[in-house]
Design a protein around this motif. Structure first.
Motif, PDB file in Angstrom:
ATOM      1  N   MET A  18       2.951  -1.818   1.174  1.00  0.00           N
ATOM      2  CA  MET A  18       1.737  -2.116   0.398  1.00  0.00           C
ATOM      3  C   MET A  18       0.872  -0.870   0.247  1.00  0.00           C
ATOM      4  O   MET A  18       0.310  -0.625  -0.823  1.00  0.00           O
ATOM      5  CB  MET A  18       0.930  -3.238   1.057  1.00  0.00           C
ATOM      6  N   THR A  19       0.755  -0.084   1.300  1.00  0.00           N
ATOM      7  CA  THR A  19      -0.027   1.145   1.232  1.00  0.00           C
ATOM      8  C   THR A  19       0.562   2.112   0.212  1.00  0.00           C
ATOM      9  O   THR A  19      -0.171   2.700  -0.595  1.00  0.00           O
ATOM     10  CB  THR A  19      -0.099   1.815   2.621  1.00  0.00           C
ATOM     11  N   TRP A  21       2.486   1.350  -2.366  1.00  0.00           N
ATOM     12  CA  TRP A  21       2.325   0.783  -3.709  1.00  0.00           C
ATOM     13  C   TRP A  21       0.904   1.001  -4.229  1.00  0.00           C
ATOM     14  O   TRP A  21       0.719   1.438  -5.374  1.00  0.00           O
ATOM     15  CB  TRP A  21       2.677  -0.702  -3.705  1.00  0.00           C
ATOM     16  N   VAL A  22      -0.098   0.725  -3.408  1.00  0.00           N
ATOM     17  CA  VAL A  22      -1.493   0.909  -3.837  1.00  0.00           C
ATOM     18  C   VAL A  22      -1.768   2.388  -4.095  1.00  0.00           C
ATOM     19  O   VAL A  22      -2.404   2.745  -5.091  1.00  0.00           O
ATOM     20  CB  VAL A  22      -2.477   0.322  -2.804  1.00  0.00           C
ATOM     21  N   THR A  25      -0.238   3.454  -7.367  1.00  0.00           N
ATOM     22  CA  THR A  25      -0.997   2.896  -8.482  1.00  0.00           C
ATOM     23  C   THR A  25      -2.283   3.678  -8.692  1.00  0.00           C
ATOM     24  O   THR A  25      -2.641   4.018  -9.835  1.00  0.00           O
ATOM     25  CB  THR A  25      -1.309   1.403  -8.217  1.00  0.00           C
ATOM     26  N   LEU A  26      -2.985   3.981  -7.611  1.00  0.00           N
ATOM     27  CA  LEU A  26      -4.213   4.778  -7.724  1.00  0.00           C
ATOM     28  C   LEU A  26      -3.911   6.173  -8.263  1.00  0.00           C
ATOM     29  O   LEU A  26      -4.660   6.701  -9.094  1.00  0.00           O
ATOM     30  CB  LEU A  26      -4.902   4.888  -6.360  1.00  0.00           C
ATOM     31  N   ASN A  60      -5.098   4.765   5.731  1.00  0.00           N
ATOM     32  CA  ASN A  60      -4.483   3.440   5.807  1.00  0.00           C
ATOM     33  C   ASN A  60      -3.311   3.370   6.776  1.00  0.00           C
ATOM     34  O   ASN A  60      -3.192   2.398   7.521  1.00  0.00           O
ATOM     35  CB  ASN A  60      -4.066   2.972   4.412  1.00  0.00           C
ATOM     36  N   LEU A  95      -7.007  -2.232   2.483  1.00  0.00           N
ATOM     37  CA  LEU A  95      -6.541  -1.571   1.267  1.00  0.00           C
ATOM     38  C   LEU A  95      -7.480  -1.855   0.093  1.00  0.00           C
ATOM     39  O   LEU A  95      -7.796  -0.960  -0.692  1.00  0.00           O
ATOM     40  CB  LEU A  95      -5.120  -2.021   0.919  1.00  0.00           C
ATOM     41  N   GLY A  96      -7.931  -3.094  -0.015  1.00  0.00           N
ATOM     42  CA  GLY A  96      -8.886  -3.437  -1.069  1.00  0.00           C
ATOM     43  C   GLY A  96     -10.193  -2.685  -0.906  1.00  0.00           C
ATOM     44  O   GLY A  96     -10.773  -2.192  -1.876  1.00  0.00           O
ATOM     45  N   HIS A  99      -9.642   0.832  -1.945  1.00  0.00           N
ATOM     46  CA  HIS A  99      -9.525   0.885  -3.404  1.00  0.00           C
ATOM     47  C   HIS A  99     -10.902   0.876  -4.049  1.00  0.00           C
ATOM     48  O   HIS A  99     -11.193   1.694  -4.927  1.00  0.00           O
ATOM     49  CB  HIS A  99      -8.680  -0.292  -3.895  1.00  0.00           C
TER      50      HIS A  99
END
Length: 138
Positions: A18-19, A21-22, A25-26, A60, A95-96, A99
């Motif tokens: 997940m880290t 992927w985020v 994306t960022l 993260n 993570l949110g 972000h």
């Protein structure tokens, strides 16, 4: 393998995935925003974007590593899912939060760049030399 080791393994796989992927994306979508913030200077935007992603990974994955330990005894499939869901929920909230922190920083940078590019204020049309000249115009 016992249930605790299975939980830890699944947690690390999911949290790091997940880290990544985020962060990707960022990195991909943040570049466009940073190029705009830096007035088209793509080299500077790419450099800052890369540094932000590295910091994102460090923060993260460091948090995921510190949050790995569990004091509860994990027994059975239910225990694995409960431990995993609790830990992943906290990681996803983290993570949110990161972000939205990045979005806040980007927005401030863009606002500053936008204000720096505004034209200067309009100069006055004529110059008043004395106070009684002002009264004469009224």
């Amino acid at each position: 393998m016992n249930e605790t080791v299975i939980s830890y393994s699944l947690y690390l796989i999911l949290a790091v995935s997940m880290t990544v992927w985020v962060a990707r994306t960022l990195h991909k979508n943040g570049r466009i925003f940073l190029v705009d913030c830096f007035n088209g200077n793509t080299d500077l935007a790419d450099s800052v974007n890369h540094l932000l992603v590295v910091g994102f990974y460090l923060m993260n994955i460091g948090f995921v590593s510190l949050y790995l330990k569990s004091t509860e005894e994990t027994t059975g499939a239910r225990g694995v899912f409960e431990l995993l869901s609790g830990k992943m929920g906290v990681v996803l909230l983290m993570l949110g939060g990161m972000h939205f922190f990045n979005l806040y920083v980007f927005t401030r940078m863009r606002r500053r760049a936008t204000l720096a590019n505004l034209p200067p204020p309009v100069p006055p049309m004529h110059r008043v030399s004395k106070a009684h000249d002002i009264l004469d115009t009224l």
